[in-house]
Design an enzyme around this catalytic site. Structure first.
Site, mmCIF file in Angstrom:
data_model
loop_
_atom_site.group_PDB
_atom_site.id
_atom_site.type_symbol
_atom_site.label_atom_id
_atom_site.label_comp_id
_atom_site.label_asym_id
_atom_site.label_seq_id
_atom_site.Cartn_x
_atom_site.Cartn_y
_atom_site.Cartn_z
ATOM 1 N N ASN A 207 -12.015 3.444 -26.062
ATOM 2 C CA ASN A 207 -11.861 4.837 -25.595
ATOM 3 C C ASN A 207 -13.022 5.673 -26.114
ATOM 4 O O ASN A 207 -13.931 5.153 -26.761
ATOM 5 C CB ASN A 207 -10.507 5.400 -26.048
ATOM 6 C CG ASN A 207 -10.380 5.353 -27.555
ATOM 7 O OD1 ASN A 207 -11.116 6.025 -28.270
ATOM 8 N ND2 ASN A 207 -9.459 4.523 -28.055
ATOM 9 N N LYS A 287 -17.529 -15.979 -21.319
ATOM 10 C CA LYS A 287 -17.634 -14.795 -20.462
ATOM 11 C C LYS A 287 -16.916 -15.054 -19.130
ATOM 12 O O LYS A 287 -17.159 -16.088 -18.493
ATOM 13 C CB LYS A 287 -19.125 -14.492 -20.213
ATOM 14 C CG LYS A 287 -19.333 -13.207 -19.469
ATOM 15 C CD LYS A 287 -20.802 -12.948 -19.222
ATOM 16 C CE LYS A 287 -20.945 -11.809 -18.246
ATOM 17 N NZ LYS A 287 -22.256 -11.762 -17.629
ATOM 18 N N PRO A 303 0.000 -3.350 -32.718
ATOM 19 C CA PRO A 303 0.804 -2.792 -33.813
ATOM 20 C C PRO A 303 0.439 -1.332 -34.020
ATOM 21 O O PRO A 303 -0.698 -0.925 -33.779
ATOM 22 C CB PRO A 303 0.400 -3.638 -35.018
ATOM 23 C CG PRO A 303 -0.959 -4.148 -34.690
ATOM 24 C CD PRO A 303 -1.001 -4.312 -33.190
ATOM 25 N N PHE A 321 -2.006 12.273 -35.847
ATOM 26 C CA PHE A 321 -2.638 13.103 -34.824
ATOM 27 C C PHE A 321 -1.988 12.727 -33.490
ATOM 28 O O PHE A 321 -1.493 11.612 -33.334
ATOM 29 C CB PHE A 321 -4.145 12.830 -34.744
ATOM 30 C CG PHE A 321 -4.972 13.712 -35.624
ATOM 31 C CD1 PHE A 321 -4.813 13.700 -37.000
ATOM 32 C CD2 PHE A 321 -5.936 14.562 -35.078
ATOM 33 C CE1 PHE A 321 -5.588 14.517 -37.812
ATOM 34 C CE2 PHE A 321 -6.714 15.384 -35.879
ATOM 35 C CZ PHE A 321 -6.545 15.357 -37.252
ATOM 36 N N LYS A 339 7.878 8.616 -35.318
ATOM 37 C CA LYS A 339 7.074 7.846 -36.282
ATOM 38 C C LYS A 339 7.386 8.250 -37.723
ATOM 39 O O LYS A 339 6.729 7.783 -38.656
ATOM 40 C CB LYS A 339 5.585 8.014 -35.978
ATOM 41 C CG LYS A 339 5.189 7.482 -34.600
ATOM 42 C CD LYS A 339 3.696 7.271 -34.465
ATOM 43 C CE LYS A 339 3.335 6.859 -33.042
ATOM 44 N NZ LYS A 339 1.978 6.353 -32.898
#
Ligand code: PMT
Length: 397
Positions: A207, A287, A303, A321, A339
């Site tokens: 990301n 690949k 996880p 966050f 959490k």
């Protein structure tokens, strides 16, 4: 904020005129200020301006027998409990990075044991120049030195880009954050950056996280007196000095490294990392060839480092966050509950110029019975304010 003895170094650049306002604000906040100017700075502002504002003689020369008979350069270096160089020109940064002592300001920087904050100001092309960036990396590795800025935007020469000096009011707020000391003696573990989940030997899922938020938080925690372990995914940022950095690649690695760091002792765990929620079920050993028009890739859940740490019987004070694009408060509070977190920092990453891979951010922090919004501001300022806020909650237990 406690009264401090601030030595302000002013170097040659058009932003030198802003340093007059900086002196005014520092005096207004009750600090003692002494100013050292380089020869270049004198071409932009006169010493008399700073003398009138600081109420103290301004030093401009290393080899001035009269001035050295008063407070000599070594006394000046010992007097300061904080050095701020604003604006810091490309030339000054180069000389500081090389440890030169060829004028009064670089000599004082060599002789002082006080922390040195450097607020760069220069044309955007000079800032981006390879040699300047090499010097900035060198300063980043120096535990005595913290970089403040630069800001982005329109420049005096008409260019637009990075290189503007932080505004004087922002510099004063940075100083306030530095003096909080709110994490003295605490052991802090912070995750930062993205993870990479391999598809085959040359491809991965990842990301846009740059690690800037997590690294800024690690520096702010270090400056507030903490011993910091930074568990970092792959980023291009320089390793901040005085921080134990542990490099990881995948979500699995991040869990292992974070668990080990917490095992070693941890009062506060903060997860800023953008961890990939899923990874390819299998990583191909060769690949993958393009053989069909459509390809599907089975993914399995990764996880959750944050939830694992918060779920430990010896869990530290744990802060997460939440990067969200809609209904930010609702999703963030839900994550905090699910959490089992003490606080959550909600990040609306839909706003342009904020969040992922930018220098700025805006967050709302939630805890059991309260919330506070911070920003928009630079990630450095956000990090300092978060450290102060989290430190206050940590003290309350
Ligand atoms: O790195 P920058 O470019 O500076 O950008 C900063 C940031 C936008 C990445 C950062 O401010 C931020 O919002 N980080 C959280 C990103 C995120 O993906 O959040 P999430 O909602 O997917 O995850 C919630 C929390 O669980 C986070 O604290 C995350 O670190 C943690 N998590 C998530 C999944 C997982 N497998 N393990 C985790 O620890």
């Amino acid at each position: 904020m406690a009264v401090r003895k601030i030595l302000l170094g002013v170097t040659g650049g058009i932003a030198a005129y802003k340093s007059a306002e900086l002196v005014r604000l520092l005096k207004k906040a009750g600090h003692e200020v002494r100013v050292v100017m380089t020869r270049g700075a004198e071409a932009f502002v006169t010493p008399l301006t700073f003398q009138a504002l600081s109420g103290e003689p301004v030093r401009t020369s290393l080899l001035d027998p009269e001035a050295e008979a008063g407070m000599g350069h070594i006394e000046l270096a010992k007097w300061a409990d904080q050095v701020v160089v604003a604006p810091a020109s490309a030339d000054f940064i180069a000389r500081l990075a090389q440890g030169m002592a060829d004028d009064l300001l670089t000599t004082v920087c060599c002789a002082t044991e006080a922390p040195i904050a450097v607020a760069p100001a220069m044309n955007q092309a000079m800032w981006s120049n390879l040699r300047t960036q090499r010097n900035i990396h060198l300063l980043g590795e120096d535990p005595q030195i913290t970089l403040w800025g630069p800001d982005q935007g329109e420049q005096a020469c008409g260019d637009n880009g990075p290189g503007r000096m932080l505004e004087p009011a922002v510099i004063v707020r940075m100083l306030e954050g530095m003096s909080s000391g709110g994490l003295a003696g605490k052991r802090v573990v912070i995750t930062a950056g993205p993870t990479r989940e391999p598809i085959d030997p040359v491809r991965y899922i990842s990301n846009h996280s740059s690690g800037k938020m997590g690294y800024a938080l690690a520096v702010a925690a270090r400056n507030a007196g903490a011993t910091v372990v930074l568990v970092s995914g792959p980023v291009t940022l320089a390793a901040p000095a005085g921080i134990d950095i542990r490099h990881v690649v995948s979500a699995d690695d991040m869990l292992k490294a974070s668990s080990q760091a917490v095992d070693e002792g941890c009062d506060l765990f903060v997860a800023t990392a953008a961890v990939a929620d899923y990874r390819p079920e299998n990583c191909a050993s060769d690949k993958i060839k393009k053989s069909s028009e459509v390809m599907s890739l089975p993914l399995v859940r990764n996880p959750d480092t944050l939830a694992t740490i918060a779920g430990r019987s010896d869990a530290p004070f744990t802060v997460g966050f939440a990067a969200e694009t809609s209904d930010v408060a609702h999703y963030a509070k839900d994550k905090m509950q699910r959490k089992n977190l003490r606080m959550i920092v909600a990040n609306d990453v839909s706003a342009p110029g904020l969040g992922f891979n930018s220098d700025n951010n805006a967050v709302t922090v939630f805890w059991a019975d309260g919330q506070e919004t911070i920003g928009p501001d630079s990630k450095q300022i956000i990090a300092q304010r978060l450290v102060t806020l989290i430190g206050d909650h940590l003290k309350q237990g």
